[in-house]
Design a protein around this motif. Sequence first.
Motif, mmCIF file in Angstrom:
data_model
loop_
_atom_site.group_PDB
_atom_site.id
_atom_site.type_symbol
_atom_site.label_atom_id
_atom_site.label_comp_id
_atom_site.label_asym_id
_atom_site.label_seq_id
_atom_site.Cartn_x
_atom_site.Cartn_y
_atom_site.Cartn_z
ATOM 1 N N LYS A 54 -9.379 -8.872 5.639
ATOM 2 C CA LYS A 54 -8.332 -9.885 5.816
ATOM 3 C C LYS A 54 -6.929 -9.277 5.776
ATOM 4 O O LYS A 54 -6.000 -9.791 6.387
ATOM 5 N N LEU A 55 -6.788 -8.189 5.027
ATOM 6 C CA LEU A 55 -5.475 -7.574 4.851
ATOM 7 C C LEU A 55 -5.102 -6.662 6.021
ATOM 8 O O LEU A 55 -3.924 -6.448 6.303
ATOM 9 N N LYS A 56 -6.117 -6.169 6.713
ATOM 10 C CA LYS A 56 -5.890 -5.149 7.756
ATOM 11 C C LYS A 56 -4.888 -5.585 8.843
ATOM 12 O O LYS A 56 -3.915 -4.883 9.081
ATOM 13 N N PRO A 57 -5.076 -6.758 9.499
ATOM 14 C CA PRO A 57 -4.110 -7.142 10.550
ATOM 15 C C PRO A 57 -2.671 -7.284 10.053
ATOM 16 O O PRO A 57 -1.720 -6.967 10.761
ATOM 17 N N VAL A 58 -2.527 -7.753 8.793
ATOM 18 C CA VAL A 58 -1.184 -7.917 8.218
ATOM 19 C C VAL A 58 -0.547 -6.541 7.997
ATOM 20 O O VAL A 58 0.626 -6.328 8.322
ATOM 21 N N MET A 59 -1.325 -5.610 7.470
ATOM 22 C CA MET A 59 -0.808 -4.253 7.233
ATOM 23 C C MET A 59 -0.455 -3.557 8.539
ATOM 24 O O MET A 59 0.543 -2.837 8.623
ATOM 25 N N LEU B 175 -7.991 -14.217 -0.198
ATOM 26 C CA LEU B 175 -8.180 -12.789 -0.462
ATOM 27 C C LEU B 175 -7.889 -12.482 -1.929
ATOM 28 O O LEU B 175 -6.832 -12.814 -2.452
ATOM 29 N N SER B 176 -8.851 -11.838 -2.574
ATOM 30 C CA SER B 176 -8.685 -11.437 -3.973
ATOM 31 C C SER B 176 -8.434 -9.938 -4.029
ATOM 32 O O SER B 176 -9.140 -9.171 -3.384
ATOM 33 N N LEU B 177 -7.409 -9.524 -4.756
ATOM 34 C CA LEU B 177 -7.090 -8.100 -4.904
ATOM 35 C C LEU B 177 -7.358 -7.680 -6.345
ATOM 36 O O LEU B 177 -6.859 -8.299 -7.276
ATOM 37 N N ARG B 178 -8.146 -6.621 -6.513
ATOM 38 C CA ARG B 178 -8.435 -6.104 -7.855
ATOM 39 C C ARG B 178 -7.761 -4.766 -8.054
ATOM 40 O O ARG B 178 -7.485 -4.056 -7.090
ATOM 41 N N ASN B 179 -7.547 -4.414 -9.318
ATOM 42 C CA ASN B 179 -6.961 -3.107 -9.659
ATOM 43 C C ASN B 179 -5.657 -2.835 -8.925
ATOM 44 O O ASN B 179 -5.434 -1.758 -8.394
ATOM 45 N N ILE B 180 -4.834 -3.855 -8.880
ATOM 46 C CA ILE B 180 -3.499 -3.684 -8.276
ATOM 47 C C ILE B 180 -2.475 -3.749 -9.399
ATOM 48 O O ILE B 180 -2.786 -4.167 -10.518
ATOM 49 N N GLU B 181 -1.248 -3.344 -9.092
ATOM 50 C CA GLU B 181 -0.168 -3.456 -10.074
ATOM 51 C C GLU B 181 0.938 -4.281 -9.446
ATOM 52 O O GLU B 181 1.301 -4.049 -8.286
ATOM 53 N N ILE B 182 1.416 -5.268 -10.187
ATOM 54 C CA ILE B 182 2.532 -6.063 -9.662
ATOM 55 C C ILE B 182 3.784 -5.795 -10.487
ATOM 56 O O ILE B 182 3.721 -5.443 -11.663
ATOM 57 N N ARG B 183 4.921 -5.970 -9.804
ATOM 58 C CA ARG B 183 6.226 -5.876 -10.448
ATOM 59 C C ARG B 183 7.025 -7.035 -9.902
ATOM 60 O O ARG B 183 6.983 -7.302 -8.698
ATOM 61 N N ILE B 184 7.743 -7.742 -10.760
ATOM 62 C CA ILE B 184 8.609 -8.825 -10.282
ATOM 63 C C ILE B 184 10.042 -8.457 -10.633
ATOM 64 O O ILE B 184 10.340 -8.102 -11.775
ATOM 65 N N THR B 185 10.908 -8.507 -9.610
ATOM 66 C CA THR B 185 12.298 -8.091 -9.825
ATOM 67 C C THR B 185 13.286 -9.179 -9.428
ATOM 68 O O THR B 185 13.020 -10.004 -8.563
ATOM 69 N N ASP B 186 14.421 -9.125 -10.101
ATOM 70 C CA ASP B 186 15.573 -9.956 -9.761
ATOM 71 C C ASP B 186 16.641 -8.959 -9.335
ATOM 72 O O ASP B 186 17.299 -8.344 -10.175
ATOM 73 N N LEU C 108 -4.813 -13.330 -6.467
ATOM 74 C CA LEU C 108 -5.455 -14.027 -5.350
ATOM 75 C C LEU C 108 -4.385 -14.675 -4.477
ATOM 76 O O LEU C 108 -3.412 -15.229 -4.989
ATOM 77 N N PHE C 109 -4.586 -14.606 -3.148
ATOM 78 C CA PHE C 109 -3.680 -15.290 -2.213
ATOM 79 C C PHE C 109 -4.196 -16.704 -1.952
ATOM 80 O O PHE C 109 -5.410 -16.930 -1.876
ATOM 81 N N THR C 110 -3.260 -17.653 -1.814
ATOM 82 C CA THR C 110 -3.612 -19.043 -1.514
ATOM 83 C C THR C 110 -2.817 -19.495 -0.293
ATOM 84 O O THR C 110 -1.969 -18.750 0.203
ATOM 85 N N HIS C 111 -3.043 -20.735 0.151
ATOM 86 C CA HIS C 111 -2.325 -21.226 1.341
ATOM 87 C C HIS C 111 -0.823 -21.363 1.091
ATOM 88 O O HIS C 111 -0.031 -21.362 2.019
ATOM 89 N N TYR C 112 -0.405 -21.460 -0.182
ATOM 90 C CA TYR C 112 1.022 -21.626 -0.496
ATOM 91 C C TYR C 112 1.642 -20.375 -1.106
ATOM 92 O O TYR C 112 2.835 -20.285 -1.261
ATOM 93 N N GLY C 113 0.798 -19.414 -1.540
ATOM 94 C CA GLY C 113 1.373 -18.258 -2.224
ATOM 95 C C GLY C 113 0.361 -17.420 -2.973
ATOM 96 O O GLY C 113 -0.634 -16.981 -2.408
#
Length: 414
Positions: free
Chosen positions: A306-311, A213-224, A237-242
């Motif tokens: 593809k995202l619908k069942p997860v959501m 699944l490829s997601l366009r026009n999204i915003e990511i933030r990574i936090t500690d 893009l989502f892959t089998h490992y991440g």
Amino acid sequence: MNDQRNIIVIGGGAAGMIAAIAAAKEGCRVSLYEKNEKLGKKIFITGKGRCNVTNAGDMDELFGAVITNKKFMFSSFYGFTNEDMMQLLENAGLKLKTERGKRVFPLSDHSSDVIAAFSRELKSLGVAVSLHTEVKELLCEQDKVCGVLLTNGKKMKADAVIVATGGISYPSTGSTGDGYRFAKETGHRVTELLPSLVPMEVRQWYAKELQGLSLRNIEIRITDGKKKLYEEFGEMLFTHYGVTGPVILSASSVVGKTLRKKELTLHIDLKPALSEEQLDKRILREFDANHNKQYKNSIDSLFPAKLKPVMIELSEIEPEKKVNEITKEERQRLVHLIKDFTLTLTGLRSYNEAIITKGGVSVKEIDPGTMESKKMKGLYFAGEVLDLDAVTGGYNLQIAWSTGYLAGMNAGCD
């Protein structure tokens, strides 16, 4: 200019080829040694085989894209600019085009045409290219380099040697870290190495469900914890490992060192153009239009299939529930999930998948105005072997072009 000067370049990648060209333009005899069967093996696979040769942004954008040791790049970037690079390629017969994000590609979309342009240029300048030829060690006398020893036992003399052997990413292209060994053997410090511009692994089960699944026009933030380490708008893009894709690869160059020590949280805003309030109104409109439908059948326009069942599962709203029975609290939960879809990042993928290597020969021991070692006269370093890296978008290749050109020019007119 001394046409008797003899220059050896180790490595036929981006930095090595441009260094050989620059030295040859100074009127030197130039020998380029490449252990692979062809030049530019890594260039061949960059940009999914299209080769993002540089970025057409202004100087502020170029410096802004450099992650490690940007001040060191001052002389290089100004000495041989992205415009100089584009001009050189076009003069060598390669037509270019600029795409989104000011990324520059060959008009043909074939990385092989970039390598062909370089091969023509090297040939026209009389550079002696030796393929299938590996350098075993540098030959030095006192504090000066005087040549190289090839693996076949031959000793080749030189007035200057340029090490442009790349990092250790994509080892299948011959990047096996020889340059780091040469650096250490001549008394240089090599900083901690780690894969960069590399996909990341996640813990959650649903990442595998979303594979492809490829997601366009999204915003990511990574936090500690509560500390924000990175934020970016774009695609992933989502892959089998991440996760992978442009925003993820660029993030890895910023958060990679921390991620090696501990897990981090990836927050994805699936609808960054809408505030929570606007999104709530949008969902209400969807529900009103489908008021007799079940929840699971009423959100098709909100998510890719593809995202619908997860959501549905993560929102914890009963799939069979009629939308007119969904409570405000449940709707708010869905809004929050869309605005903050979280995953736990557990680590980086290996060097086999890394576009570049982070870390390298310490730039404190290199003259930024010439690329010559401060410890060993006549020894120059250029490109990925140095502790320099940038985000995606053609910037890492520009680092290679700029440092390579400066090294070749200065080695040639010493």
